[in-house]
Design a protein around this motif. Structure first.
Motif, mmCIF file in Angstrom:
data_model
loop_
_atom_site.group_PDB
_atom_site.id
_atom_site.type_symbol
_atom_site.label_atom_id
_atom_site.label_comp_id
_atom_site.label_asym_id
_atom_site.label_seq_id
_atom_site.Cartn_x
_atom_site.Cartn_y
_atom_site.Cartn_z
ATOM 1 N N THR A 69 31.069 27.174 111.046
ATOM 2 C CA THR A 69 31.508 26.352 112.161
ATOM 3 C C THR A 69 32.631 25.432 111.696
ATOM 4 O OG1 THR A 69 29.917 24.619 111.639
ATOM 5 C CG2 THR A 69 29.159 26.390 113.085
ATOM 6 N N VAL A 70 33.231 24.736 112.642
ATOM 7 C CA VAL A 70 34.295 23.787 112.293
ATOM 8 C C VAL A 70 33.769 22.728 111.338
ATOM 9 C CG1 VAL A 70 35.852 22.029 113.200
ATOM 10 C CG2 VAL A 70 35.520 24.178 114.444
ATOM 11 N N GLU A 71 32.544 22.269 111.579
ATOM 12 C CA GLU A 71 31.948 21.258 110.716
ATOM 13 C C GLU A 71 31.733 21.801 109.306
ATOM 14 O OE1 GLU A 71 28.394 19.666 112.251
ATOM 15 O OE2 GLU A 71 28.128 18.186 110.668
ATOM 16 N N ASP A 72 31.293 23.093 109.225
ATOM 17 C CA ASP A 72 31.098 23.702 107.909
ATOM 18 C C ASP A 72 32.419 23.796 107.167
ATOM 19 O OD1 ASP A 72 28.394 24.023 108.317
ATOM 20 O OD2 ASP A 72 28.634 25.994 109.242
ATOM 21 N N LYS A 73 33.472 24.195 107.874
ATOM 22 C CA LYS A 73 34.778 24.328 107.233
ATOM 23 C C LYS A 73 35.283 22.975 106.740
ATOM 24 C CE LYS A 73 36.187 28.436 109.818
ATOM 25 N NZ LYS A 73 37.115 29.009 110.821
ATOM 26 N N LEU A 74 35.056 21.935 107.549
ATOM 27 C CA LEU A 74 35.462 20.605 107.119
ATOM 28 C C LEU A 74 34.693 20.170 105.880
ATOM 29 C CD1 LEU A 74 35.746 18.742 110.540
ATOM 30 C CD2 LEU A 74 37.608 19.509 109.068
ATOM 31 N N MET A 75 33.417 20.570 105.827
ATOM 32 C CA MET A 75 32.627 20.238 104.655
ATOM 33 C C MET A 75 33.161 20.954 103.431
ATOM 34 S SD MET A 75 30.088 18.583 103.332
ATOM 35 C CE MET A 75 28.934 18.123 104.619
ATOM 36 N N VAL A 76 33.524 22.247 103.606
ATOM 37 C CA VAL A 76 34.069 23.018 102.488
ATOM 38 C C VAL A 76 35.367 22.408 102.003
ATOM 39 C CG1 VAL A 76 35.054 25.247 101.819
ATOM 40 C CG2 VAL A 76 32.949 25.171 103.162
ATOM 41 N N LEU A 77 36.203 21.995 102.931
ATOM 42 C CA LEU A 77 37.488 21.415 102.562
ATOM 43 C C LEU A 77 37.358 19.995 102.021
ATOM 44 C CD1 LEU A 77 39.619 22.634 105.589
ATOM 45 C CD2 LEU A 77 39.670 23.517 103.260
ATOM 46 N N GLY A 78 36.206 19.441 102.124
ATOM 47 C CA GLY A 78 36.016 18.094 101.617
ATOM 48 C C GLY A 78 36.450 17.017 102.575
ATOM 49 N N CYS A 79 36.822 17.422 103.800
ATOM 50 C CA CYS A 79 37.334 16.434 104.748
ATOM 51 C C CYS A 79 36.227 15.508 105.255
ATOM 52 C CB CYS A 79 38.003 17.141 105.928
ATOM 53 S SG CYS A 79 39.456 18.081 105.447
ATOM 54 N N LYS A 80 35.005 16.024 105.257
ATOM 55 C CA LYS A 80 33.921 15.200 105.773
ATOM 56 C C LYS A 80 33.684 14.005 104.871
ATOM 57 C CE LYS A 80 29.388 15.694 107.880
ATOM 58 N NZ LYS A 80 28.266 16.603 108.185
ATOM 59 N N ASP A 81 33.976 14.164 103.576
ATOM 60 C CA ASP A 81 33.778 13.067 102.632
ATOM 61 C C ASP A 81 35.060 12.286 102.379
ATOM 62 O OD1 ASP A 81 31.167 13.803 102.334
ATOM 63 O OD2 ASP A 81 31.571 15.161 100.665
ATOM 64 N N LEU A 82 36.058 12.489 103.238
ATOM 65 C CA LEU A 82 37.366 11.879 102.995
ATOM 66 C C LEU A 82 37.288 10.359 102.983
ATOM 67 C CD1 LEU A 82 40.353 12.370 102.546
ATOM 68 C CD2 LEU A 82 40.677 12.407 105.023
ATOM 69 N N GLU A 83 36.549 9.804 103.916
ATOM 70 C CA GLU A 83 36.464 8.342 103.989
ATOM 71 C C GLU A 83 35.857 7.778 102.708
ATOM 72 O OE1 GLU A 83 34.619 4.847 106.880
ATOM 73 O OE2 GLU A 83 34.384 6.982 107.374
ATOM 74 N N ARG A 84 34.788 8.434 102.225
ATOM 75 C CA ARG A 84 34.155 7.967 100.991
ATOM 76 C C ARG A 84 35.121 8.067 99.820
ATOM 77 N NH1 ARG A 84 32.045 10.708 97.024
ATOM 78 N NH2 ARG A 84 32.072 12.661 98.197
ATOM 79 N N ARG A 85 35.877 9.169 99.772
ATOM 80 C CA ARG A 85 36.815 9.348 98.665
ATOM 81 C C ARG A 85 37.949 8.325 98.719
ATOM 82 N NH1 ARG A 85 37.499 15.935 98.103
ATOM 83 N NH2 ARG A 85 35.283 16.415 97.887
ATOM 84 N N ILE A 86 38.399 7.994 99.922
ATOM 85 C CA ILE A 86 39.460 6.995 100.059
ATOM 86 C C ILE A 86 38.984 5.656 99.508
ATOM 87 C CG2 ILE A 86 40.746 5.621 101.739
ATOM 88 C CD1 ILE A 86 41.000 8.149 103.433
ATOM 89 N N VAL A 87 37.739 5.302 99.821
ATOM 90 C CA VAL A 87 37.188 4.045 99.305
ATOM 91 C C VAL A 87 37.143 4.076 97.783
ATOM 92 C CG1 VAL A 87 35.131 2.602 99.226
ATOM 93 C CG2 VAL A 87 35.863 3.590 101.396
ATOM 94 N N GLU A 88 36.714 5.214 97.221
ATOM 95 C CA GLU A 88 36.647 5.324 95.769
ATOM 96 C C GLU A 88 38.024 5.212 95.138
ATOM 97 O OE1 GLU A 88 34.706 8.987 95.028
ATOM 98 O OE2 GLU A 88 32.697 8.253 95.528
ATOM 99 N N VAL A 89 39.032 5.867 95.760
ATOM 100 C CA VAL A 89 40.397 5.804 95.232
ATOM 101 C C VAL A 89 40.933 4.388 95.290
ATOM 102 C CG1 VAL A 89 42.772 6.534 95.641
ATOM 103 C CG2 VAL A 89 40.949 8.216 95.696
#
Length: 344
Positions: A69-89
């Motif tokens: 699904t679109v949600e699965d693809k976003l998870m694979v691409l790492g987009c779902k965790d983008l906000e968390r990664r931005i905070v870490e960066v």
């Protein structure tokens, strides 16, 4: 005899006819039963086959790759965790800024002293500059024990050179032999020594120097000039503790767009209609404070180089908050050609 029942001729014919007609009926009934059993058997077999096929299809569906699904693809691409990664960066950037754009600890200084150095001076040299190096060692640049004493004062001086295009040839061997005797080289193993590679050389010099020595200033000097070493040390002493300082003889100048002319800039079109370079320190001698040199080290893979090394450094410094210090004592004097007047 009269009391016994009698059978008439007509009755006998009727019974004989019934016996004759019942035989085909029995045969037909028999074949009907056989046909019914055959059909029932086929139906039962078809039912079993359908059940088997259904099980196989179900098993194949379970084993078939899942339709994402679109949600699965976003998870694979790492987009779902983008906000968390931005905070870490952002946290990493804050830490890097607090440490002068450096995330990891530097390696131990090549000098045995644990005190923080004042400056690392890299003198550009080439394979054919043996006589120039000997001249330097006999003039403003100390040699032997005097060089070690200078390092004790917090100033490291090294000739900076890359490797030959033909690795391990006589050019490389001569430099290695000279370095074994003098111990005053910084050899850039990952750099090919060539005129057109000078912009890459300056990037690799600052990156390598900041990894090998922890100093307040990092200085690039051409080997066609003489400098007043004590005057330069005095200048740096007065600037000690100043962050983000970009020091040199500031200039701009024309961008040469005609191929074949001296100082030709292949990417001249990037510098606007006026074809004028941005403000930058002359490449003969330029000084960066520790955090600016470390910035180059961390971002070296993505920093763009132009046709000239001083232009390249200037373009990197434009992208950060730096203090430009234009010091005319670092400009080439018309009285002493090829010299820098640093008398205080």
């Amino acid at each position: 005899m009269e009391g016994l029942p009698t059978t008439t001729q007509a009755e006998r014919r009727w019974r004989s006819k019934n016996l004759q007609t019942s035989k085909p009926s029995l045969v037909m009934a028999f074949f009907s039963c056989v046909a019914w059993l055959y059909v029932a058997g086929r139906l039962w077999q078809d039912a079993e086959n359908r059940t088997l096929l259904s099980n196989l299809l179900k098993k194949n569906i379970e084993q078939r790759p899942k339709v994402l699904t679109v949600e699965d693809k976003l998870m694979v691409l790492g987009c779902k965790d983008l906000e968390r990664r931005i905070v870490e960066v952002e946290m990493d950037l804050t830490l890097a800024k607090s440490q002068g754009y450096l995330k990891h600890q530097l390696r131990q200084s090549e000098s045995s002293s644990e005190q923080k150095l004042l400056a690392v001076i890299g003198v550009y040299t080439g394979f054919g500059s043996h006589l120039k190096r000997n001249t330097f060692r006999g003039s403003w640049m100390p040699k032997g024990d005097a060089l070690k004493k200078l390092e004790e004062r917090g100033v490291v001086i090294r000739f900076v050179i890359g490797r030959s295009a033909n690795r391990g040839d006589s050019l490389d061997r001569n430099i290695d032999e000279e370095n074994r005797k003098t111990k005053d080289f910084l050899i850039l193993e990952g750099h090919e020594e060539a005129q057109e590679e000078l912009p890459k050389k300056v990037k690799l010099f600052f990156s390598t120097a900041v990894q090998n020595w922890d100093a307040e200033f990092y200085i690039k000097v051409d080997d066609n000039i003489d400098i007043d070493l004590e005057g330069l040390i005095g200048l740096l002493e007065r600037r000690r503790g100043q962050d983000s300082a970009y020091i040199g003889c500031m200039k701009s100048g024309e961008v040469v767009a005609e191929e074949g002319r001296p100082w030709y800039e292949p990417e001249w079109w990037k510098f606007g209609d006026e074809k004028s370079y941005f403000r930058h320190a002359s490449g003969s001698l330029l000084i960066l404070t520790k955090n600016l040199a470390r910035y180059i080290n961390i971002n070296s893979a993505s920093l763009k180089t132009y046709a000239h090394d001083d232009i390249s450094v200037g373009s990197w410094i434009m992208g950060v908050q730096a203090t430009y210090i234009d010091d005319n004592r670092l400009c080439c004097s018309s009285i002493r050609q090829g010299s820098f007047m640093l008398g205080m």
